[in-house]
Design an enzyme around this catalytic site. Structure first.
Site, PDB file in Angstrom:
ATOM      1  N   HIS A  35       0.891  -1.367  -0.117  1.00  0.00           N
ATOM      2  CA  HIS A  35      -0.035   0.129  -0.101  1.00  0.00           C
ATOM      3  C   HIS A  35       0.725   1.415   0.004  1.00  0.00           C
ATOM      4  CE1 HIS A  35      -3.676  -2.249   0.451  1.00  0.00           C
ATOM      5  NE2 HIS A  35      -3.131  -3.089   1.311  1.00  0.00           N
ATOM      6  N   HIS A  75      -6.897   6.690  -1.801  1.00  0.00           N
ATOM      7  CA  HIS A  75      -7.396   5.636  -1.275  1.00  0.00           C
ATOM      8  C   HIS A  75      -6.662   4.854  -0.120  1.00  0.00           C
ATOM      9  CE1 HIS A  75      -5.121   3.117  -4.073  1.00  0.00           C
ATOM     10  NE2 HIS A  75      -5.524   2.093  -3.162  1.00  0.00           N
TER      11      HIS A  75
END
Length: 89
Positions: A35, A75
């Site tokens: 991520h 996000h």
């Protein structure tokens, strides 16, 4: 992608301000295995391609396209690399 999509022109966005925003977003991503900002770029590119090559190009208003691009960019912001089950959620 923001330039190519026409969103910068549609909203009269300053490229300098957009660059500062993206740089600030980048500073909130961590050097973790998945991520990270590289993943974000992949997601942003996928959203951009969907917006430019599908019926979304003509159906969605510019506001929705901009919202989707910003959502793709942000996000996973400040994601620590651990799953919800690790955090006990």
């Amino acid at each position: 992608m923001f330039l190519l999509s026409g969103l910068v022109a549609s909203f009269g966005l300053s490229v300098r301000t957009l660059r500062a925003f993206i740089t600030t977003v980048l500073s909130h991503y961590h050097a973790i295995p998945y991520h990270n900002f590289c993943h974000v770029c992949h997601v942003l590119h996928a959203v951009f391609l969907m917006l430019m090559t599908s019926s979304a190009a003509v159906i969605l208003p510019a506001e929705d396209k901009l919202a989707l691009m910003i959502a793709a960019l942000c996000h996973d912001i400040d994601h620590d690399g651990y799953s919800n089950s690790f955090h006990g959620k």
